[in-house]
Design a protein around this motif. Sequence first.
Motif, PDB file in Angstrom:
ATOM      1  N   ALA A  18       0.815  -1.218   0.000  1.00  0.00           N
ATOM      2  CA  ALA A  18       0.000   0.000   0.000  1.00  0.00           C
ATOM      3  C   ALA A  18       0.846   1.266   0.000  1.00  0.00           C
ATOM      4  CB  ALA A  18      -0.929   0.006   1.213  1.00  0.00           C
ATOM      5  N   CYS A  19       2.173   1.119   0.030  1.00  0.00           N
ATOM      6  CA  CYS A  19       3.082   2.279   0.088  1.00  0.00           C
ATOM      7  C   CYS A  19       3.469   2.800  -1.288  1.00  0.00           C
ATOM      8  CB  CYS A  19       4.357   1.916   0.861  1.00  0.00           C
ATOM      9  SG  CYS A  19       4.115   1.632   2.614  1.00  0.00           S
ATOM     10  N   PHE A  20       2.837   2.317  -2.348  1.00  0.00           N
ATOM     11  CA  PHE A  20       3.297   2.675  -3.696  1.00  0.00           C
ATOM     12  C   PHE A  20       3.278   4.178  -3.994  1.00  0.00           C
ATOM     13  CE2 PHE A  20      -1.148   1.298  -3.991  1.00  0.00           C
ATOM     14  CZ  PHE A  20      -1.746   2.362  -4.644  1.00  0.00           C
ATOM     15  N   PRO A  21       2.462   5.007  -3.310  1.00  0.00           N
ATOM     16  CA  PRO A  21       2.578   6.450  -3.581  1.00  0.00           C
ATOM     17  C   PRO A  21       3.938   7.032  -3.194  1.00  0.00           C
ATOM     18  CG  PRO A  21       0.465   5.979  -2.565  1.00  0.00           C
ATOM     19  CD  PRO A  21       1.290   4.733  -2.461  1.00  0.00           C
ATOM     20  N   LEU A  22       4.713   6.302  -2.386  1.00  0.00           N
ATOM     21  CA  LEU A  22       6.022   6.779  -1.946  1.00  0.00           C
ATOM     22  C   LEU A  22       7.174   6.136  -2.718  1.00  0.00           C
ATOM     23  CD1 LEU A  22       5.569   6.800   1.937  1.00  0.00           C
ATOM     24  CD2 LEU A  22       6.036   8.792   0.494  1.00  0.00           C
ATOM     25  N   MET A  23       6.851   5.296  -3.683  1.00  0.00           N
ATOM     26  CA  MET A  23       7.897   4.500  -4.321  1.00  0.00           C
ATOM     27  C   MET A  23       8.028   4.767  -5.812  1.00  0.00           C
ATOM     28  SD  MET A  23       7.170   0.739  -2.682  1.00  0.00           S
ATOM     29  CE  MET A  23       7.061   0.456  -0.908  1.00  0.00           C
ATOM     30  N   LYS A  24       9.279   4.686  -6.298  1.00  0.00           N
ATOM     31  CA  LYS A  24       9.497   4.612  -7.737  1.00  0.00           C
ATOM     32  C   LYS A  24       8.987   3.263  -8.223  1.00  0.00           C
ATOM     33  CE  LYS A  24      13.609   7.567  -7.960  1.00  0.00           C
ATOM     34  NZ  LYS A  24      15.027   7.652  -8.371  1.00  0.00           N
ATOM     35  N   ALA A  25       8.702   3.175  -9.506  1.00  0.00           N
ATOM     36  CA  ALA A  25       8.134   1.947 -10.066  1.00  0.00           C
ATOM     37  C   ALA A  25       9.032   0.740  -9.827  1.00  0.00           C
ATOM     38  CB  ALA A  25       7.873   2.124 -11.557  1.00  0.00           C
ATOM     39  N   ASN A  26      10.369   0.915  -9.974  1.00  0.00           N
ATOM     40  CA  ASN A  26      11.270  -0.226  -9.803  1.00  0.00           C
ATOM     41  C   ASN A  26      11.343  -0.691  -8.346  1.00  0.00           C
ATOM     42  OD1 ASN A  26      12.590   2.143  -9.056  1.00  0.00           O
ATOM     43  ND2 ASN A  26      14.593   1.442  -9.733  1.00  0.00           N
ATOM     44  N   ILE A  27      11.288   0.251  -7.398  1.00  0.00           N
ATOM     45  CA  ILE A  27      11.290  -0.105  -5.972  1.00  0.00           C
ATOM     46  C   ILE A  27       9.991  -0.812  -5.612  1.00  0.00           C
ATOM     47  CG2 ILE A  27      11.427   0.779  -3.622  1.00  0.00           C
ATOM     48  CD1 ILE A  27      14.028   1.011  -5.210  1.00  0.00           C
ATOM     49  N   ASN A  28       8.894  -0.300  -6.139  1.00  0.00           N
ATOM     50  CA  ASN A  28       7.595  -0.931  -5.907  1.00  0.00           C
ATOM     51  C   ASN A  28       7.591  -2.369  -6.414  1.00  0.00           C
ATOM     52  OD1 ASN A  28       4.335  -0.797  -7.316  1.00  0.00           O
ATOM     53  ND2 ASN A  28       4.773  -0.987  -5.149  1.00  0.00           N
ATOM     54  N   SER A  29       8.224  -2.596  -7.561  1.00  0.00           N
ATOM     55  CA  SER A  29       8.303  -3.947  -8.129  1.00  0.00           C
ATOM     56  C   SER A  29       9.077  -4.895  -7.217  1.00  0.00           C
ATOM     57  CB  SER A  29       8.977  -3.898  -9.503  1.00  0.00           C
ATOM     58  OG  SER A  29       8.221  -3.140 -10.416  1.00  0.00           O
ATOM     59  N   ILE A  30      10.120  -4.384  -6.586  1.00  0.00           N
ATOM     60  CA  ILE A  30      10.913  -5.215  -5.671  1.00  0.00           C
ATOM     61  C   ILE A  30      10.065  -5.665  -4.486  1.00  0.00           C
ATOM     62  CG2 ILE A  30      12.852  -5.180  -4.038  1.00  0.00           C
ATOM     63  CD1 ILE A  30      14.282  -3.309  -6.042  1.00  0.00           C
ATOM     64  N   PHE A  31       9.283  -4.767  -3.918  1.00  0.00           N
ATOM     65  CA  PHE A  31       8.418  -5.125  -2.794  1.00  0.00           C
ATOM     66  C   PHE A  31       7.355  -6.136  -3.221  1.00  0.00           C
ATOM     67  CE2 PHE A  31      10.305  -1.486  -0.720  1.00  0.00           C
ATOM     68  CZ  PHE A  31      10.228  -1.809   0.628  1.00  0.00           C
ATOM     69  N   ILE A  32       6.829  -5.974  -4.431  1.00  0.00           N
ATOM     70  CA  ILE A  32       5.832  -6.924  -4.940  1.00  0.00           C
ATOM     71  C   ILE A  32       6.451  -8.312  -5.081  1.00  0.00           C
ATOM     72  CG2 ILE A  32       4.386  -7.524  -6.924  1.00  0.00           C
ATOM     73  CD1 ILE A  32       4.057  -4.500  -7.433  1.00  0.00           C
ATOM     74  N   ILE A  33       7.679  -8.376  -5.581  1.00  0.00           N
ATOM     75  CA  ILE A  33       8.370  -9.663  -5.746  1.00  0.00           C
ATOM     76  C   ILE A  33       8.590 -10.340  -4.405  1.00  0.00           C
ATOM     77  CG2 ILE A  33      10.568 -10.728  -6.411  1.00  0.00           C
ATOM     78  CD1 ILE A  33      10.702  -8.580  -8.668  1.00  0.00           C
ATOM     79  N   PHE A  34       9.095  -9.594  -3.423  1.00  0.00           N
ATOM     80  CA  PHE A  34       9.353 -10.174  -2.102  1.00  0.00           C
ATOM     81  C   PHE A  34       8.056 -10.644  -1.437  1.00  0.00           C
ATOM     82  CE2 PHE A  34      13.616  -8.239  -2.207  1.00  0.00           C
ATOM     83  CZ  PHE A  34      14.347  -9.272  -1.649  1.00  0.00           C
ATOM     84  N   CYS A  35       7.005  -9.856  -1.567  1.00  0.00           N
ATOM     85  CA  CYS A  35       5.714 -10.256  -1.002  1.00  0.00           C
ATOM     86  C   CYS A  35       5.221 -11.538  -1.664  1.00  0.00           C
ATOM     87  CB  CYS A  35       4.694  -9.133  -1.191  1.00  0.00           C
ATOM     88  SG  CYS A  35       3.117  -9.440  -0.361  1.00  0.00           S
ATOM     89  N   SER A  36       5.406 -11.649  -2.970  1.00  0.00           N
ATOM     90  CA  SER A  36       4.987 -12.850  -3.700  1.00  0.00           C
ATOM     91  C   SER A  36       5.760 -14.081  -3.233  1.00  0.00           C
ATOM     92  CB  SER A  36       5.196 -12.648  -5.202  1.00  0.00           C
ATOM     93  OG  SER A  36       4.460 -11.545  -5.679  1.00  0.00           O
ATOM     94  N   LEU A  37       7.071 -13.919  -3.020  1.00  0.00           N
ATOM     95  CA  LEU A  37       7.900 -15.041  -2.579  1.00  0.00           C
ATOM     96  C   LEU A  37       7.467 -15.550  -1.204  1.00  0.00           C
ATOM     97  CD1 LEU A  37      11.443 -13.806  -3.727  1.00  0.00           C
ATOM     98  CD2 LEU A  37      10.047 -15.620  -4.756  1.00  0.00           C
ATOM     99  N   PHE A  38       7.217 -14.628  -0.279  1.00  0.00           N
ATOM    100  CA  PHE A  38       6.786 -15.029   1.057  1.00  0.00           C
ATOM    101  C   PHE A  38       5.378 -15.630   1.029  1.00  0.00           C
ATOM    102  CE2 PHE A  38      10.458 -12.779   2.455  1.00  0.00           C
ATOM    103  CZ  PHE A  38      10.733 -13.242   3.734  1.00  0.00           C
TER     104      PHE A  38
END
Length: 410
Positions: A18-38
């Motif tokens: 839910a923090c994507f308003p504070l993130m660049k697109a590439n940083i947001n993608s990293i969080f999405i990947i880590f969340c998916s892995l967990f």
Amino acid sequence: MMNKIITKITIVLYLSLACFPLMKANINSIFIIFCSLFAIYEFVKNKRKVVLKPNILILTSVFWMFLLHEVITLDFNSKTILLHLPFLIFPLLFVFKPNYINDKVKEYSLLVFQGSVVIQSLIYLFVFLKKYNLVQIFSINNYNIPLFRTYVFENTSIEIHPTYFSAFLLFSFTISLFLGVKKQTNKYFTFQIINILFTTFFIFVFISKIIIIAFVFTIFVFIIRMFLNFKRKKIIQILIPLSIIGALFYFGSSRLIKERFNEIRTEINRPLVGDYHNSINIRVAIIKCSFKILKELPFWGYGQDLQNKLNDCYEINNDSNFYTLATYNSHNYYLNLILYGGWLFLLLFIFFLVHLIWKENYSILIITFILQVLIINFTENFFSRQHGIVLFIYFISLFLTPNRKFRNCN
């Protein structure tokens, strides 16, 4: 012990989405990947079975549309697939979420999103005030564009298109409007009222025309809902502050509003000549070219060659090099769907929307949100940027199983 740590990390990662308003697109993608892995780890650890229901295919259909188009036309572009990947990942993340990603996590996710919008807005304000004073916040530049939105877009590290950030503000406002009246606690109610003030102020500062239209539409829907529920006392409690807020912000930014909307009348018939161009006559040129190339549309659309077709049309039909200064897509997502993938693309997207509105049992809050995005898509390719895609599919996925509190927004 390890399981508890994994659980806490997974919860934090779901909240971080839910923090994507504070993130660049590439940083947001990293969080999405880590969340998916967990999430995958938790799914495998608990030996859960994969049950693919028909609605999952429909919820992820926008991703499959683009993937299959690239395969069938042999016009494969990894950037296009990666851009639309959230349409696949987010529904799966919430359909197959761990059991402890419950209603409480959903509630906190809304607050995290709203808090992120507030923080990013304050960052923009701080950047602006380093050069200008507060009085100039409603000023316009020589191109009849709000000074604030132009300056912060060009001078901040996180580049979020002003219309997209205005959409973040609009939905944060909508959450406060529809859920704030539930008044779970005095602190929650107070925060939501303050957020209504805060987001309204910045919506009028950014003054995106289509967002203002969606903003007025949202208030109209809310008023109708209140009257239908016969909550007269709450109608008075909400309408009086809203009227005062609206009047204050209107008079504070009335010149800016008039200039922005008056531009439509004064500039719509002025041709693009040389360096004389603005948001209105550029959009007119875009619309004309979109319809010109629509007449020669191949069955599968123009695919990756669409932008080249538009640029060629801009060059032939305008005595201006405006199209070399920036990339101008069709600025209408419905036209873009047809031009990119043919009429079949538009029909599939309509089917996707019909399913969302009539089959997923969403609350009035999310139905209003979907309609907001549909309005914005008339003047923007809202799903041509990751921030637009993530905003839409994240909340569509978050509310897939509405809890009782969210159901009460109906």
